[in-house]
Motif scaffolding. Structure first.
Motif, PDB file in Angstrom:
ATOM      1  N   ALA A 196       0.728  -1.137   0.055  1.00 49.94           N
ATOM      2  CA  ALA A 196      -0.010   0.006  -0.016  1.00 49.94           C
ATOM      3  C   ALA A 196       0.734   1.356  -0.043  1.00 49.94           C
ATOM      4  O   ALA A 196       1.975   1.117   0.502  1.00 49.94           O
ATOM      5  N   ASP A 197       0.424   2.420  -0.603  1.00 50.12           N
ATOM      6  CA  ASP A 197       0.973   3.414  -0.415  1.00 50.12           C
ATOM      7  C   ASP A 197       1.429   3.918   0.968  1.00 50.12           C
ATOM      8  O   ASP A 197       2.383   4.507   1.449  1.00 50.12           O
ATOM      9  N   TYR A 198       0.436   3.804   1.805  1.00 54.32           N
ATOM     10  CA  TYR A 198       0.207   4.212   3.242  1.00 54.32           C
ATOM     11  C   TYR A 198       0.089   3.138   4.017  1.00 54.32           C
ATOM     12  O   TYR A 198      -1.038   2.308   3.807  1.00 54.32           O
ATOM     13  N   VAL A 199       0.463   2.716   5.296  1.00 51.18           N
ATOM     14  CA  VAL A 199       0.349   1.864   6.129  1.00 51.18           C
ATOM     15  C   VAL A 199       0.036   2.389   7.551  1.00 51.18           C
ATOM     16  O   VAL A 199       0.961   3.352   7.955  1.00 51.18           O
ATOM     17  N   LEU A 200      -1.236   2.221   7.910  1.00 44.68           N
ATOM     18  CA  LEU A 200      -1.662   2.848   9.293  1.00 44.68           C
ATOM     19  C   LEU A 200      -1.001   1.829  10.397  1.00 44.68           C
ATOM     20  O   LEU A 200      -1.215   0.856  10.473  1.00 44.68           O
ATOM     21  N   ASN A 201      -0.397   2.706  11.210  1.00 44.21           N
ATOM     22  CA  ASN A 201       0.084   1.939  12.623  1.00 44.21           C
ATOM     23  C   ASN A 201      -1.088   1.614  13.315  1.00 44.21           C
ATOM     24  O   ASN A 201      -1.485   2.709  14.060  1.00 44.21           O
ATOM     25  N   ALA A 202      -1.904   0.827  13.798  1.00 42.95           N
ATOM     26  CA  ALA A 202      -3.213   0.769  14.392  1.00 42.95           C
ATOM     27  C   ALA A 202      -2.874   0.571  15.877  1.00 42.95           C
ATOM     28  O   ALA A 202      -3.360  -0.156  16.409  1.00 42.95           O
ATOM     29  N   CYS A 203      -2.201   1.665  16.362  1.00 42.79           N
ATOM     30  CA  CYS A 203      -2.226   2.046  17.968  1.00 42.79           C
ATOM     31  C   CYS A 203      -1.855   3.408  18.255  1.00 42.79           C
ATOM     32  O   CYS A 203      -1.164   4.075  17.253  1.00 42.79           O
ATOM     33  N   SER A 204      -2.780   3.886  18.838  1.00 45.25           N
ATOM     34  CA  SER A 204      -2.670   5.505  19.144  1.00 45.25           C
ATOM     35  C   SER A 204      -1.410   5.878  20.172  1.00 45.25           C
ATOM     36  O   SER A 204      -1.014   6.981  20.057  1.00 45.25           O
ATOM     37  N   ALA A 205      -0.711   4.932  20.819  1.00 45.32           N
ATOM     38  CA  ALA A 205       0.100   5.279  21.818  1.00 45.32           C
ATOM     39  C   ALA A 205       1.605   4.880  21.545  1.00 45.32           C
ATOM     40  O   ALA A 205       2.306   4.620  22.421  1.00 45.32           O
ATOM     41  N   VAL A 206       1.841   4.408  20.352  1.00 42.68           N
ATOM     42  CA  VAL A 206       3.210   3.947  20.111  1.00 42.68           C
ATOM     43  C   VAL A 206       4.132   5.179  19.451  1.00 42.68           C
ATOM     44  O   VAL A 206       3.678   5.935  18.445  1.00 42.68           O
ATOM     45  N   ASN A 207       5.252   5.299  19.839  1.00 41.44           N
ATOM     46  CA  ASN A 207       6.053   6.138  19.481  1.00 41.44           C
ATOM     47  C   ASN A 207       6.790   5.371  18.285  1.00 41.44           C
ATOM     48  O   ASN A 207       7.485   4.611  18.534  1.00 41.44           O
ATOM     49  N   LEU A 208       6.484   5.885  17.032  1.00 43.21           N
ATOM     50  CA  LEU A 208       7.318   5.084  15.796  1.00 43.21           C
ATOM     51  C   LEU A 208       8.834   5.745  15.550  1.00 43.21           C
ATOM     52  O   LEU A 208       9.055   6.923  15.566  1.00 43.21           O
ATOM     53  N   ALA A 209       9.842   4.872  15.292  1.00 44.22           N
ATOM     54  CA  ALA A 209      11.062   5.062  14.941  1.00 44.22           C
ATOM     55  C   ALA A 209      10.867   5.591  13.529  1.00 44.22           C
ATOM     56  O   ALA A 209      10.163   5.228  12.700  1.00 44.22           O
ATOM     57  N   GLU A 210      11.860   6.543  13.236  1.00 38.21           N
ATOM     58  CA  GLU A 210      12.570   6.952  11.861  1.00 38.21           C
ATOM     59  C   GLU A 210      12.434   5.755  10.971  1.00 38.21           C
ATOM     60  O   GLU A 210      13.435   5.059  11.289  1.00 38.21           O
ATOM     61  N   ARG A 211      11.913   6.043  10.046  1.00 43.45           N
ATOM     62  CA  ARG A 211      12.304   4.785   8.656  1.00 43.45           C
ATOM     63  C   ARG A 211      13.237   5.363   7.829  1.00 43.45           C
ATOM     64  O   ARG A 211      13.140   6.799   7.180  1.00 43.45           O
ATOM     65  N   SER A 212      14.084   4.673   7.521  1.00 45.43           N
ATOM     66  CA  SER A 212      15.456   5.030   6.433  1.00 45.43           C
ATOM     67  C   SER A 212      15.264   4.465   5.352  1.00 45.43           C
ATOM     68  O   SER A 212      15.815   4.785   3.965  1.00 45.43           O
ATOM     69  N   SER A 213      14.453   3.102   5.142  1.00 46.61           N
ATOM     70  CA  SER A 213      14.115   2.297   4.033  1.00 46.61           C
ATOM     71  C   SER A 213      13.102   2.685   3.185  1.00 46.61           C
ATOM     72  O   SER A 213      12.264   3.642   3.514  1.00 46.61           O
ATOM     73  N   GLY A 214      12.872   2.290   2.029  1.00 45.80           N
ATOM     74  CA  GLY A 214      11.910   2.450   1.140  1.00 45.80           C
ATOM     75  C   GLY A 214      10.609   1.646   1.464  1.00 45.80           C
ATOM     76  O   GLY A 214      10.320   1.350   2.715  1.00 45.80           O
ATOM     77  N   GLY A 215       9.637   1.578   0.742  1.00 45.45           N
ATOM     78  CA  GLY A 215       8.319   0.955   0.981  1.00 45.45           C
ATOM     79  C   GLY A 215       7.350   1.895   1.393  1.00 45.45           C
ATOM     80  O   GLY A 215       7.210   2.958   1.041  1.00 45.45           O
ATOM     81  N   PRO A 216       6.158   1.425   1.855  1.00 46.50           N
ATOM     82  CA  PRO A 216       5.078   2.070   2.134  1.00 46.50           C
ATOM     83  C   PRO A 216       5.364   3.476   3.220  1.00 46.50           C
ATOM     84  O   PRO A 216       6.603   3.040   4.080  1.00 46.50           O
ATOM     85  N   VAL A 217       4.620   4.319   3.146  1.00 44.59           N
ATOM     86  CA  VAL A 217       4.830   5.438   4.219  1.00 44.59           C
ATOM     87  C   VAL A 217       4.183   4.774   5.611  1.00 44.59           C
ATOM     88  O   VAL A 217       2.703   4.636   5.279  1.00 44.59           O
ATOM     89  N   LEU A 218       4.933   4.817   6.727  1.00 47.51           N
ATOM     90  CA  LEU A 218       4.064   4.334   7.943  1.00 47.51           C
ATOM     91  C   LEU A 218       3.368   5.569   8.334  1.00 47.51           C
ATOM     92  O   LEU A 218       4.034   6.603   8.742  1.00 47.51           O
TER      93      LEU A 218
END
Length: 222
Positions: free
Chosen positions: A173-195
Motif C-alpha cells: 500500500a502507499d500508506y500503512v496505518l500503525n493501528a495503535c494510538s500510543a506508540v512512538n514510531l521510529a524514523e524509517r530510512s528504508s523505502g516501501g510504504p509510508v508508515l
C-alpha cells in the motif's frame, strides 16, 4: 481546540502520563488534549485481546463521554485507533466525537492513495476492518498485517518498531496505518510504504479544522 480524551482500557498512572506526554508533543499550537483514564471497574477491559474486550471498550468509552462534564471541551476523542463510540450507530454526545481512524483514513482516501495497516493482534485487526467498512472509505489495499505483540510492547518503542519494519517488507500500500494510538514510531530510512502515526495525523487535521472554524467565525462576526 480543546479536546477531552479518554483511554480505551484501564491504564496505570505511569502509562497515562506517557500517553499524555505524547499528546502534548504531537498536538499543534491551536490544539490541546487532556487525557483521562477510563477507570478501573470490572466493566473496563485491561487490554484489547479479543472481541469481547473490544466490545467492552466501546461500551465503556461511550458511557464515559455521556457522563463527563464537557463544559471545558470543544470535542471528545477516544485514545484508540479503533474509534470506540464513533461512527454509524454511535449515540449523540454533548460534543463532537473525533475518531483517529476516521480522520486519518478519510484524509488519505481522499487523495486516492491506497491504505494498509498493521495491528497488534487479530481482534484489533478485525475491528479495524469493521470500522473502516462502516465509514464507507473503501476497503484496505490488503489485509491488516498482524504483529503478534503483547500489551506491554505498546510502550516498548524498539520491539514495536522491529515488528512493524518486518511487516512492511511484505506490504504494498502507499500508506500503512500503525493501528495503535500510543506508540512512538521510529524514523524509517528504508523505502516501501509510508508508515502513518494515526495520532499525529489526526491532531494535525484537528488543527486545520480549528483554523477553518476560526476563519468562518470571523466572517460571521464581520
Amino acid at each position: 481546540m480543546r479536546i477531552l480524551a479518554v483511554t480505551p482500557i484501564s491504564v496505570s498512572d505511569e502509562e497515562l502520563a506517557r500517553r499524555q506526554d505524547r499528546y502534548d508533543r504531537l498536538a499543534p499550537e491551536n490544539v490541546s488534549v487532556r487525557l483521562h483514564p477510563l477507570g478501573t471497574g470490572s466493566e473496563v477491559p485491561r487490554a484489547l485481546e479479543n472481541d469481547d474486550d473490544v466490545a467492552a471498550s466501546e461500551a465503556a468509552v461511550t458511557a464515559w463521554f455521556k457522563a463527563v462534564d464537557a463544559r471545558d471541551a470543544d470535542a471528545f476523542l477516544p485514545d484508540c485507533v479503533l474509534d470506540p463510540g464513533v461512527g454509524p450507530g454511535a449515540p449523540v454526545q454533548a460534543r463532537p466525537v473525533l475518531g483517529l481512524l476516521r480522520l486519518g483514513t478519510g484524509f488519505l482516501a481522499a487523495t486516492g492513495a491506497s491504505i494498509g495497516a498493521v495491528a497488534r493482534n487479530k481482534a484489533i485487526a478485525r475491528e479495524l476492518e469493521r470500522k473502516l467498512a462502516s465509514y464507507g472509505t473503501g476497503p484496505l489495499h490488503e489485509p491488516v498485517s498482524v504483529l503478534g505483540l503483547a500489551l506491554a510492547d505498546i510502550a516498548d518503542d524498539a520491539a514495536w518498531s522491529t515488528a512493524v519494519e518486518r511487516a512492511l517488507q511484505s506490504l504494498t500500500a502507499d500508506y500503512v496505518l500503525n493501528a495503535c494510538s500510543a506508540v512512538n514510531l521510529a524514523e524509517r530510512s528504508s523505502g516501501g510504504p509510508v508508515l502513518v502515526d494515526p495520532t499525529a495525523l489526526a491532531l494535525q487535521l484537528a488543527g486545520l479544522l480549528e483554523r477553518q472554524r476560526n476563519i468562518l467565525a470571523g466572517r460571521a462576526a464581520g
